[in-house]
Design an enzyme around this catalytic site. Structure first.
Site, PDB file in Angstrom:
ATOM      1  CB  THR A  63     -27.935 -36.144 -18.084  1.00 47.37           C
ATOM      2  OG1 THR A  63     -28.813 -35.017 -18.097  1.00 47.37           O
ATOM      3  CG2 THR A  63     -27.489 -36.435 -19.503  1.00 47.37           C
TER       4      THR A  63
ATOM      5  CG  LEU B  84     -22.940 -36.451 -18.391  1.00 44.47           C
ATOM      6  CD1 LEU B  84     -23.240 -37.931 -18.588  1.00 44.47           C
ATOM      7  CD2 LEU B  84     -23.301 -35.674 -19.657  1.00 44.47           C
ATOM      8  CG  ASP B  85     -27.697 -31.548 -15.833  1.00 47.43           C
ATOM      9  OD1 ASP B  85     -26.751 -30.844 -15.437  1.00 47.43           O
ATOM     10  OD2 ASP B  85     -28.545 -31.168 -16.660  1.00 47.43           O
ATOM     11  NE  ARG B  86     -30.276 -37.096  -7.932  1.00 45.89           N
ATOM     12  CZ  ARG B  86     -31.471 -37.635  -8.188  1.00 45.89           C
ATOM     13  NH1 ARG B  86     -32.176 -37.194  -9.229  1.00 45.89           N
ATOM     14  NH2 ARG B  86     -31.968 -38.579  -7.407  1.00 45.89           N
TER      15      ARG B  86
ATOM     16  NE  ARG C 178     -32.827 -30.422 -17.651  1.00 42.39           N
ATOM     17  CZ  ARG C 178     -32.626 -30.485 -16.342  1.00 42.39           C
ATOM     18  NH1 ARG C 178     -31.385 -30.566 -15.859  1.00 42.39           N
ATOM     19  NH2 ARG C 178     -33.648 -30.447 -15.504  1.00 42.39           N
TER      20      ARG C 178
END
Length: 299
Positions: A138, A134-136, A236
């Site tokens: 998220t 996951l992104d930082r 996104r």
């Protein structure tokens, strides 16, 4: 860390070589080669065996997976939730503002640091292997493999799109009740981070969405999203492409400051356990910051 696996040989595997049997279970040739380096990592009825040995009815084949953690990740006590844990996997509910892996600017504040501390506190050690990254910023569910076999099988499931991931997001405007976004994604020129829609050079990407609620006063929609591909920043970029960017997304919607991060949460994971082959389903409730924004809007 050791993981010992025992297999009782039945009629369907009589005269299989050990190698053929293990390959059928999802062991890779690389893992088998690693096993061959260690004495008694493969035994039949308690006796050291070679991968070319043949199996007979009711043999007990034992495989011992061992490895040394030499990745030098700094242990750090950080808050995170463990949703599920057994000998082979963990399912984590990752908080916001926590990167997955250490980097130059995030050396000791990552999920890898937190899990290293967690296992050290139990006198255990694993090589950190995150399967669903996951992104930082998220939040939500991600899978950690605790040994190389579990990681190999889960990575194979990922490549075959067999791990089902459902996200929940808050986006601008009133989105349609449901639909799909099919638009190729590529790296934006002269950027190592930002992605964009590129119909000439992009990789095939597809996202399904369904509106859960719409808040007319705030003009925001709560949306459920299912990824059919796994491109970087896919949700996104796709939501921006259809003119419903995520709120708080500093990268793709910098003028919206309703939140201090993109409103994106990994809500549900479904997959087959890499060792037991049991169907696994997990759900993580919305984090408090997203709940606060949507107030009376609920899943």
């Amino acid at each position: 860390m050791l993981r010992v696996l025992k297999y009782n040989i039945d009629f369907s595997h009589i005269n299989y070589t050990v190698e053929k049997f293990l390959l059928e279970l999802g062991y890779t040739r690389k893992i088998i080669t690693h096993l061959k380096k260690y004495e008694k990592s493969i035994t039949i009825n308690g006796k050291w065996a070679y991968v070319k040995n043949k199996l007979q009815l009711n043999d007990i084949l034992t495989v011992t997976l061992s490895e040394t953690n030499d990745n030098n990740i700094i242990p750090n006590k950080l808050l995170f939730d463990i949703i599920y844990e057994d000998e082979d996997i963990l399912v984590i509910n990752k908080p916001a503002f926590m990167p997955i892996h250490p980097s130059l600017k995030n050396y000791d504040n990552t999920l890898a640091n937190a899990l290293t501390y967690y296992f050290n506190s139990k006198n255990e050690s694993i090589v950190f292997r995150c399967i669903t990254r996951l992104d930082r910023d998220t939040t939500g569910l991600c899978i950690i493999a605790k040994n190389r076999l579990a990681a190999s099988i889960l990575n194979a499931q990922t490549k075959k799109h067999e791990i089902q991931k459902i996200y929940v997001a808050i986006c601008e405007g009133e989105i349609d009740n449901s639909g799909e976004i099919e638009a190729p994604i590529a790296r934006e020129k002269e950027s190592i981070i930002t992605r964009c829609i590129d119909f000439e050079k992009g990789d095939y990407s597809k996202t399904l969405y369904k509106r859960l609620r719409y808040n007319k006063k705030a003009d925001i929609s709560l949306v459920q999203l299912k990824l059919l591909t796994g491109r970087t920043h896919q949700i996104r970029v796709h939501m921006k492409y259809i003119n419903h960017p995520l709120i708080g997304d500093f990268l793709y919607n910098p003028h919206n400051t309703l939140m201090n991060r993109q409103a994106l949460h990994s809500y549900k994971l479904s997959f087959v356990h890499p060792i037991t082959r049991e169907k696994m389903d997990f759900v993580a409730p919305l984090p408090t910051d997203m709940q606060k924004i949507i107030s009376e809007i609920t899943i």
